[in-house]
Design a protein around this motif. Structure first.
Motif, PDB file in Angstrom:
ATOM      1  N   GLU A  73       0.822  -1.214   0.000  1.00  0.00           N
ATOM      2  CA  GLU A  73       0.000   0.000   0.000  1.00  0.00           C
ATOM      3  C   GLU A  73       0.855   1.262   0.000  1.00  0.00           C
ATOM      4  O   GLU A  73       0.471   2.261  -0.624  1.00  0.00           O
ATOM      5  CB  GLU A  73      -0.952  -0.027   1.187  1.00  0.00           C
ATOM      6  CG  GLU A  73      -2.042  -1.059   1.010  1.00  0.00           C
ATOM      7  CD  GLU A  73      -2.868  -1.319   2.248  1.00  0.00           C
ATOM      8  OE1 GLU A  73      -3.929  -1.937   2.106  1.00  0.00           O
ATOM      9  OE2 GLU A  73      -2.463  -0.916   3.356  1.00  0.00           O
ATOM     10  N   VAL A  74       2.004   1.224   0.649  1.00  0.00           N
ATOM     11  CA  VAL A  74       2.908   2.381   0.607  1.00  0.00           C
ATOM     12  C   VAL A  74       3.367   2.633  -0.825  1.00  0.00           C
ATOM     13  O   VAL A  74       3.344   3.769  -1.308  1.00  0.00           O
ATOM     14  CB  VAL A  74       4.122   2.178   1.552  1.00  0.00           C
ATOM     15  CG1 VAL A  74       5.210   3.204   1.264  1.00  0.00           C
ATOM     16  CG2 VAL A  74       3.691   2.273   3.001  1.00  0.00           C
ATOM     17  N   VAL A  75       3.757   1.575  -1.522  1.00  0.00           N
ATOM     18  CA  VAL A  75       4.195   1.720  -2.914  1.00  0.00           C
ATOM     19  C   VAL A  75       3.053   2.262  -3.777  1.00  0.00           C
ATOM     20  O   VAL A  75       3.258   3.171  -4.587  1.00  0.00           O
ATOM     21  CB  VAL A  75       4.722   0.365  -3.464  1.00  0.00           C
ATOM     22  CG1 VAL A  75       4.963   0.439  -4.955  1.00  0.00           C
ATOM     23  CG2 VAL A  75       5.989  -0.036  -2.727  1.00  0.00           C
ATOM     24  N   SER A  76       1.853   1.741  -3.588  1.00  0.00           N
ATOM     25  CA  SER A  76       0.698   2.238  -4.353  1.00  0.00           C
ATOM     26  C   SER A  76       0.404   3.695  -4.050  1.00  0.00           C
ATOM     27  O   SER A  76       0.114   4.483  -4.958  1.00  0.00           O
ATOM     28  CB  SER A  76      -0.544   1.401  -4.039  1.00  0.00           C
ATOM     29  OG  SER A  76      -0.370   0.086  -4.471  1.00  0.00           O
ATOM     30  N   LEU A  77       0.491   4.059  -2.766  1.00  0.00           N
ATOM     31  CA  LEU A  77       0.240   5.450  -2.389  1.00  0.00           C
ATOM     32  C   LEU A  77       1.280   6.395  -2.987  1.00  0.00           C
ATOM     33  O   LEU A  77       0.952   7.521  -3.359  1.00  0.00           O
ATOM     34  CB  LEU A  77       0.206   5.601  -0.870  1.00  0.00           C
ATOM     35  CG  LEU A  77      -1.083   5.176  -0.185  1.00  0.00           C
ATOM     36  CD1 LEU A  77      -0.916   5.199   1.339  1.00  0.00           C
ATOM     37  CD2 LEU A  77      -2.243   6.060  -0.597  1.00  0.00           C
ATOM     38  N   PHE A  78       2.526   5.956  -3.081  1.00  0.00           N
ATOM     39  CA  PHE A  78       3.558   6.808  -3.687  1.00  0.00           C
ATOM     40  C   PHE A  78       3.210   7.149  -5.127  1.00  0.00           C
ATOM     41  O   PHE A  78       3.530   8.233  -5.603  1.00  0.00           O
ATOM     42  CB  PHE A  78       4.939   6.151  -3.620  1.00  0.00           C
ATOM     43  CG  PHE A  78       5.735   6.551  -2.421  1.00  0.00           C
ATOM     44  CD1 PHE A  78       6.144   7.865  -2.232  1.00  0.00           C
ATOM     45  CD2 PHE A  78       6.079   5.622  -1.462  1.00  0.00           C
ATOM     46  CE1 PHE A  78       6.881   8.243  -1.116  1.00  0.00           C
ATOM     47  CE2 PHE A  78       6.815   5.982  -0.340  1.00  0.00           C
ATOM     48  CZ  PHE A  78       7.216   7.299  -0.179  1.00  0.00           C
ATOM     49  N   HIS A  79       2.536   6.239  -5.822  1.00  0.00           N
ATOM     50  CA  HIS A  79       2.142   6.504  -7.210  1.00  0.00           C
ATOM     51  C   HIS A  79       0.975   7.478  -7.307  1.00  0.00           C
ATOM     52  O   HIS A  79       0.867   8.209  -8.283  1.00  0.00           O
ATOM     53  CB  HIS A  79       1.796   5.202  -7.938  1.00  0.00           C
ATOM     54  CG  HIS A  79       2.974   4.339  -8.205  1.00  0.00           C
ATOM     55  ND1 HIS A  79       4.230   4.806  -8.515  1.00  0.00           N
ATOM     56  CD2 HIS A  79       3.094   2.987  -8.184  1.00  0.00           C
ATOM     57  CE1 HIS A  79       5.057   3.820  -8.689  1.00  0.00           C
ATOM     58  NE2 HIS A  79       4.402   2.681  -8.484  1.00  0.00           N
TER      59      HIS A  79
END
Length: 114
Positions: A73-79
């Protein structure tokens, strides 16, 4: 299985929100409190067999919380939003440590009052 089922149940409560992972944040923060409380509560340790205690803490609480989902979810939020991603990281880490400490205080205070 129990912890994962509980986590899934919590995710259903937050199912309408796709912008921020409130469900994972909630289970991870609650899991920090519960695990810390159980680990520091002598009464719980004494009244459960080691296998039951480990199964409850590592098994149920461990499968209730989820680091892998947090990471994805952190990686998705960064996008989608760097500020949401940073907020999510900070609130997860600081909130988790804070709730672990509160769990510790609740467990040890209860023991001191006896």
């Amino acid at each position: 299985m129990i912890g994962a089922t509980l986590r899934y149940s919590v995710s259903l409560l937050f199912a309408n929100n796709i912008l921020f992972p409130y469900d994972t944040l909630f289970v991870n923060l609650i899991g920090c409190f519960i695990l810390s409380y159980l680990l520091h509560q002598d009464l719980v340790r004494r009244n459960f067999k080691p296998e039951i205690f480990t199964g409850s803490t590592t098994g149920i609480i461990g499968s209730f919380t989820t680091f892998s989902t947090f990471s994805v979810e952190v990686v998705s939020l960064f996008h989608s939003s760097i500020s949401f991603a940073i907020f999510y990281i900070i609130i997860s880490i600081v909130g988790g440590i804070f709730l672990c400490y509160i769990g510790y205080l609740c467990a040890t205070k209860r023991q001191e009052s006896k």
